[in-house]
Design a protein around this motif. Structure first.
Motif, short mmCIF file in Angstrom:
data_model
loop_
_atom_site.label_atom_id
_atom_site.label_comp_id
_atom_site.label_asym_id
_atom_site.label_seq_id
_atom_site.Cartn_x
_atom_site.Cartn_y
_atom_site.Cartn_z
N ASP A 324 10.33 0.73 -2.80
CA ASP A 324 9.11 0.18 -0.90
C ASP A 324 8.65 1.44 -0.68
N VAL A 325 8.83 2.74 -0.55
CA VAL A 325 8.55 3.84 -0.29
C VAL A 325 7.25 4.12 -0.51
N ARG A 326 6.77 3.62 -2.28
CA ARG A 326 5.70 3.79 -3.15
C ARG A 326 4.80 2.92 -2.54
N LEU A 327 5.76 1.59 -2.35
CA LEU A 327 4.35 0.34 -2.06
C LEU A 327 3.56 1.36 -0.90
N ALA A 328 4.48 1.77 0.35
CA ALA A 328 4.32 1.80 1.52
C ALA A 328 3.36 3.29 1.40
N ILE A 329 3.25 4.27 0.98
CA ILE A 329 2.68 4.88 0.59
C ILE A 329 1.41 5.05 -0.60
N ASN A 330 1.71 4.64 -1.57
CA ASN A 330 0.45 3.24 -1.95
C ASN A 330 -0.05 4.81 -3.22
N GLY A 331 -0.17 5.01 -3.55
CA GLY A 331 -0.42 6.72 -4.45
C GLY A 331 -0.95 7.94 -3.70
N ALA A 332 -0.86 7.56 -2.44
CA ALA A 332 -1.57 8.23 -1.19
C ALA A 332 -0.91 9.86 -1.59
N VAL A 333 0.31 10.37 -2.17
CA VAL A 333 1.46 11.20 -1.67
C VAL A 333 2.31 10.53 -3.41
N ARG A 334 2.40 11.84 -3.71
CA ARG A 334 3.29 11.69 -4.97
C ARG A 334 4.79 11.45 -4.46
N VAL A 335 5.06 10.61 -5.05
CA VAL A 335 6.85 10.15 -4.60
C VAL A 335 8.17 10.30 -5.79
N GLU A 336 8.57 10.85 -5.53
CA GLU A 336 9.53 10.79 -6.54
C GLU A 336 10.82 11.40 -6.15
#
Length: 360
Positions: A324-336
């Motif tokens: 859900d965090v990755r969907l929210a940020i949508n590639g704008a910032v790196r998420v690990e």
């Protein structure tokens, strides 16, 4: 008891005390580690002698959720509690309640899985809670406490939201929060609603037949697809309203942060210490804690992540909220992602190490 009283107790015990104080009409549950103290505390407090609240150990988790269906369908404040595999057994009943728009409360004190798994803490029911573990297109309002105080506070909040939107609500806790002891200010006593108040407030409630009132039929069954589609569209409009109005979250030290940790529940408590360690080592790190897991604070996370160098999602599972965090940020910032499995609770130093290895 005094209207406001500070006590030292477990999170599970706080659920029981708060249920009585917020005017609950009935609790129906079944023992399972690590949440059994909810039922045990209610049995010790004997609220049926003081407030009239019904407390019943049902024969199973399936029976429990169907008793909630019946009691809540009559406009009563009813709740149940269980742990992960027990809540899995309740999913059919929860889906029925969502379809029939019945406002009950379920407390899930999570343990490790899959299956029977372990009695140790976990956060691996995130998908089960936020995606709807039963059939059909529905959502459950999900609140994630990270303290004993919030365990107490969220009982009344869960009931208020459940009845406001005629929707099941879940308090998604875990074995850490359920078993740890902290000081808690218990909520003030509020009276249970009378049948006349229920008739006035909840005209949908099925509270019996009289000569001037037909009993409501609260069901999720509809054989005509055209009508069933309209019911579903109504539910989707309601879910949109909940998403617009009921998002809750908390942040710490985000103003100057270069990196952001996203955590919920007990993992967020560990992340708070990791934040302190990281700041002590010169790393500018902030914390974003979703309180409502559904509705999820997608827009708020996206806004908080703007301009950051990276985001670490720390949770006690293999990687669920991170989606859900990755969907929210949508590639704008790196998420690990960082997580521990099988009932192992991570140390703050492990989160700091993951920050360094994955992002910095």
């Amino acid at each position: 008891m005094a209207e406001q009283e500070i006590m030292l107790m477990k999170g599970n015990e706080a659920i029981a005390h708060a249920a009585i104080r917020c005017g609950a009409d009935g609790y129906f549950g079944y023992p399972i580690t690590p949440q059994s103290e909810v039922l045990e505390t209610l049995a010790l407090l004997k609220p049926w002698e003081t407030t009239g609240m019904v407390v019943l150990q049902a024969e199973s988790e399936v029976a429990s959720i169907n008793m909630i269906y019946g009691g809540a369908g009559a406009g009563k404040r009813c709740l149940t509690s269980s742990s992960s595999p027990g809540v899995a057994l309740m999913q059919e009943g929860i889906a029925y309640m969502a379809g029939a728009e019945i406002p009950g409360v379920v407390v899930n004190v999570q343990r490790g899985g899959p299956g029977l798994g372990t009695i140790q803490p976990s956060q691996s029911d995130y998908f089960q809670a936020t995606r709807g573990g039963g059939n059909g297109d529905y959502y459950v309002i999900v609140l994630a406490p990270n303290s004993v105080q919030e365990m107490a506070d969220f009982v009344d909040l869960a009931f208020e939201l459940a009845f406001k939107y005629r929707n099941p609500a879940m308090i998604l806790s875990d074995g850490v929060i359920g078993q740890m002891m902290e000081k808690v200010v218990l909520p003030p006593m509020k009276p249970r609603k009378t049948e006349e108040e229920i008739r006035q407030l909840y005209p949908w409630a099925s509270i019996g037949r009289s000569k001037d009132r037909n009993p409501s039929i609260l069901t999720s069954l509809e054989l005509m697809p055209e009508i069933m589609e309209q019911r579903n569209l109504h539910l989707q409009r309601k879910y949109k309203e909940i998403e617009e109005n009921e998002v809750r979250y908390d942040t710490q030290q985000m103003e100057d942060a270069d990196y952001m940790i996203v955590s919920f529940g007990s993992a967020s408590r560990i992340a708070e210490k990791a934040l302190e360690i990281a700041r002590g080592e010169g790393m500018k790190v902030g914390l974003f804690r979703p309180i409502t897991l559904w509705p999820f604070p997608s827009r708020q996370i996206a806004a908080a992540a703007k301009g950051k160098k990276g985001v670490l999602v720390a949770e006690i599972n293999a990687g669920q909220m991170v989606e859900d965090v990755r969907l929210a940020i949508n590639g704008a910032v790196r998420v690990e992602h960082f997580g521990r499995l099988g009932g192992i609770v991570p140390d703050p130093e492990e989160i700091v190490k993951a920050l360094k290895e994955e992002l910095i």
